[in-house]
Motif scaffolding. Structure first.
Motif, short mmCIF file in Angstrom:
data_model
loop_
_atom_site.label_atom_id
_atom_site.label_comp_id
_atom_site.label_asym_id
_atom_site.label_seq_id
_atom_site.Cartn_x
_atom_site.Cartn_y
_atom_site.Cartn_z
N THR A 19 -7.48 7.72 4.76
CA THR A 19 -8.53 8.16 3.65
C THR A 19 -8.83 9.51 4.27
O THR A 19 -8.49 10.08 5.49
CB THR A 19 -9.81 7.58 3.41
OG1 THR A 19 -10.46 7.41 4.68
CG2 THR A 19 -9.68 6.19 3.08
N GLY A 53 -5.58 4.02 0.27
CA GLY A 53 -6.47 3.72 1.58
C GLY A 53 -6.29 2.39 2.43
O GLY A 53 -5.99 1.36 1.58
N HIS A 54 -6.56 2.23 3.49
CA HIS A 54 -6.41 0.99 4.25
C HIS A 54 -8.07 0.64 4.84
O HIS A 54 -8.12 0.35 6.04
CB HIS A 54 -5.51 1.12 5.35
CG HIS A 54 -3.93 0.99 5.01
ND1 HIS A 54 -3.01 0.48 5.78
CD2 HIS A 54 -3.53 1.42 4.00
CE1 HIS A 54 -1.83 0.37 5.15
NE2 HIS A 54 -2.07 1.33 4.10
N CYS A 55 -8.96 0.71 4.06
CA CYS A 55 -10.19 0.35 4.83
C CYS A 55 -10.50 -0.98 5.04
O CYS A 55 -10.18 -2.02 3.90
CB CYS A 55 -11.20 0.88 3.75
SG CYS A 55 -11.15 2.34 3.26
N LEU A 79 -12.15 -4.74 -2.33
CA LEU A 79 -10.99 -5.21 -3.19
C LEU A 79 -9.98 -6.12 -2.41
O LEU A 79 -8.96 -6.50 -3.13
CB LEU A 79 -10.26 -3.85 -3.71
CG LEU A 79 -11.08 -2.95 -4.43
CD1 LEU A 79 -10.20 -1.84 -4.80
CD2 LEU A 79 -11.58 -3.47 -5.50
N TYR A 83 -12.94 -2.99 5.44
CA TYR A 83 -13.87 -3.87 5.01
C TYR A 83 -13.71 -3.96 3.54
O TYR A 83 -14.54 -4.48 2.63
CB TYR A 83 -15.34 -3.20 5.24
CG TYR A 83 -15.38 -1.68 4.64
CD1 TYR A 83 -15.47 -1.58 3.59
CD2 TYR A 83 -15.21 -0.77 5.78
CE1 TYR A 83 -15.33 -0.10 3.05
CE2 TYR A 83 -14.99 0.64 5.49
CZ TYR A 83 -15.43 0.77 3.95
OH TYR A 83 -15.16 2.31 3.65
N CYS A 84 -12.67 -3.05 2.84
CA CYS A 84 -12.74 -2.88 1.30
C CYS A 84 -12.99 -3.96 0.60
O CYS A 84 -12.29 -5.22 0.77
CB CYS A 84 -11.37 -2.02 1.04
SG CYS A 84 -11.20 -2.09 -1.07
N CYS A 101 -5.34 1.53 -3.83
CA CYS A 101 -5.26 2.81 -3.60
C CYS A 101 -4.42 2.77 -2.33
O CYS A 101 -4.30 2.01 -1.61
CB CYS A 101 -6.74 3.13 -3.57
SG CYS A 101 -7.54 2.97 -1.98
N LYS A 131 0.73 -1.36 0.17
CA LYS A 131 0.15 0.04 -0.01
C LYS A 131 0.85 1.21 -0.14
O LYS A 131 0.40 2.35 0.08
CB LYS A 131 -0.93 -0.07 0.99
CG LYS A 131 -2.03 -1.07 1.01
CD LYS A 131 -3.20 -0.17 0.13
CE LYS A 131 -4.25 -1.11 0.20
NZ LYS A 131 -5.59 -0.29 -0.34
N LYS A 153 -12.97 8.65 -1.81
CA LYS A 153 -12.80 8.83 -0.46
C LYS A 153 -11.73 9.81 -0.05
O LYS A 153 -11.37 10.13 0.98
CB LYS A 153 -12.54 7.79 0.49
CG LYS A 153 -13.91 6.85 0.43
CD LYS A 153 -13.45 5.36 1.45
CE LYS A 153 -14.53 4.61 1.82
NZ LYS A 153 -15.01 3.66 0.81
N PHE A 154 -11.31 10.68 -1.09
CA PHE A 154 -10.10 11.55 -0.99
C PHE A 154 -10.59 12.82 -1.26
O PHE A 154 -11.63 13.16 -1.87
CB PHE A 154 -8.88 11.24 -1.97
CG PHE A 154 -8.43 9.94 -1.14
CD1 PHE A 154 -7.01 9.90 -0.49
CD2 PHE A 154 -8.74 8.47 -1.55
CE1 PHE A 154 -6.56 8.68 0.00
CE2 PHE A 154 -8.35 7.40 -1.09
CZ PHE A 154 -7.15 7.49 -0.14
N THR A 197 -10.30 0.91 -7.90
CA THR A 197 -9.18 2.00 -7.44
C THR A 197 -10.02 3.17 -6.76
O THR A 197 -11.30 3.19 -6.94
CB THR A 197 -8.23 2.64 -8.50
OG1 THR A 197 -7.46 3.28 -8.03
CG2 THR A 197 -9.08 3.42 -9.41
N ASP A 198 -9.18 3.91 -6.33
CA ASP A 198 -9.84 5.37 -6.05
C ASP A 198 -9.07 6.20 -6.92
O ASP A 198 -8.11 6.63 -6.75
CB ASP A 198 -9.62 6.06 -4.32
CG ASP A 198 -10.14 7.17 -4.19
OD1 ASP A 198 -11.21 6.92 -3.27
OD2 ASP A 198 -10.13 8.28 -4.78
FE1 SF4 Z 1 -9.42 2.33 -1.04
FE2 SF4 Z 1 -11.77 2.61 -1.40
FE3 SF4 Z 1 -10.92 0.43 -0.80
FE4 SF4 Z 1 -10.82 2.22 1.01
S1 SF4 Z 1 -12.58 1.67 0.02
S2 SF4 Z 1 -9.12 0.82 0.59
S3 SF4 Z 1 -10.60 4.06 -0.38
S4 SF4 Z 1 -10.52 1.44 -2.64
#
Ligand code: SF4
Length: 336
Positions: free
Chosen positions: A205, A88-90, A95, A92-93, A86, A56, A170-171, A138-139
């Motif tokens: 984010t 971010g370290h969400c 991805l 629940y993402c 992206c 990341k 989210k940016f 991606t973001d």
């Molecule tokens: Fe990135 Fe969006 Fe995933 Fe968060 S939810 S890690 S901002 S792609």
């Protein structure tokens, strides 16, 4: 928030045949980022969570060879990508499960070839309007300062009679989009949530306040705007917190005359995602208890755990009701 600065950058030598590749390399050099020219990326962490954290902070300038765009239901006709992953370290993402153990960021430099592919898809669908999403893997705003590619896309769509773009972020790095000829052909959606969820699960984010400031700037520049409320979670005080969220939205955008759309997505997870989330965020407080959820067959050939019917209807009714009470100019595009 501060612009994202990677710890290291890999550059596919092919990407230096493109102006954007050269420009991005110059930006990285100015920032003193270590650069490795290579056809592959090597990340050697000692554990899955270290691999994740290192990835990341790693970008890879390369070329997007996709010629046939994938459909993107329910939000658009097709999706295309200016980058993948992206900063971010969400926790629940969604991805988490699609980008492997080392989700480094691919940053695509061949923007005019990507735009040619978009144009072909618009042409095939004439005389209809064709909509494109550029935030599915991606973001698209998070890495914009390294390439300027989203701005080029917005300008392309601004001049396109039958193409429309949908951006999700989210940016808050939106200043370069404010004075360009978008012609209202790009719709910006900000992904927002209760402060509890943003602070607890959406690391690296923009904060709620930063996203709101960015949304107000974008709205003042005449872009169509919307919000994605996702993932909607049930927790202690969730009703109070979502009510607060819409109160704040109203106080910031209450005088906005144009339509504001909302997309509502309840929290869900797959068995594979749960396993990965627990290795990357062993102390996560996400509710990943299968026993309190209901299985739903997903469009990508996997079962996912969603809230049981009664709770999901409660979420849908509660949130839709607050939106309608607060925004007479609102439209809820979908709840899923
Ligand atoms: Fe990135 Fe969006 Fe995933 Fe968060 S939810 S890690 S901002 S792609």
């Amino acid at each position: 928030m501060k612009l994202f600065i990677p710890d290291r950058a890999y550059i596919d030598p092919k990407s230096l045949e493109y102006d954007v590749g050269k420009f991005a390399k110059e930006q990285l050099e100015k920032l003193n980022i270590p650069i490795i020219e290579s056809k592959k990326v090597s990340i050697e962490g000692k554990s899955p969570s270290e691999n994740y954290a290192k990835a990341k902070k790693t970008i890879y300038l390369t070329v997007n060879k996709e010629k046939k765009l994938r459909p993107c239901s329910p939000s658009a006709d097709y999706q295309f990508s200016l980058s993948s992953s992206c900063p971010g370290h969400c926790e629940y993402c969604y991805l988490q499960t699609t980008q492997g153990e080392k989700p480094f960021m691919r940053v695509f430099v061949n923007i005019y070839e990507i735009i040619d592919v978009i144009q072909e898809h618009i042409d095939k669908n004439l005389p209809n309007i064709t909509t494109f999403e550029c935030g599915s893997i991606t973001d698209p705003v998070a890495l914009e300062h390294l390439t300027g590619n989203l701005k080029r896309c917005i300008e392309f769509f601004g001049n396109s009679e039958k193409g429309r773009l949908r951006v999700i972020t989210k940016f808050d790095n939106v200043d370069s989009f404010l004075d360009i000829n978008h012609n209202k052909h790009t719709k910006f959606r900000f992904s927002i949530n209760t402060k509890y969820i943003i602070n607890k699960f959406e690391h690296n984010t923009a904060s709620f306040e930063e996203r709101m400031r960015a949304a107000c700037k974008i709205a003042s520049s005449g872009y169509p705007i919307g919000f994605i409320i996702a993932p909607i979670m049930i927790y202690n005080n969730w009703k109070y917190d979502y009510n607060e969220l819409f109160n704040e939205l109203k106080s910031q955008l209450g005088s906005h005359k144009e339509e504001i759309t909302f997309e509502l997505i309840q929290h869900r997870f797959t068995a594979t995602a749960k396993e990965l989330i627990l290795t990357r965020f062993p102390k996560t407080e996400l509710d990943l208890n299968e026993e309190t959820r209901q299985l739903k067959w997903g469009p990508y050939g996997k079962f996912k755990y969603v809230y049981p019917k009664e709770q999901s209807s409660e979420i849908k009714d509660y949130i839709s009701d607050i939106i309608q009470k607060n925004f007479s100019n609102s439209r809820i595009e979908y709840f899923t």
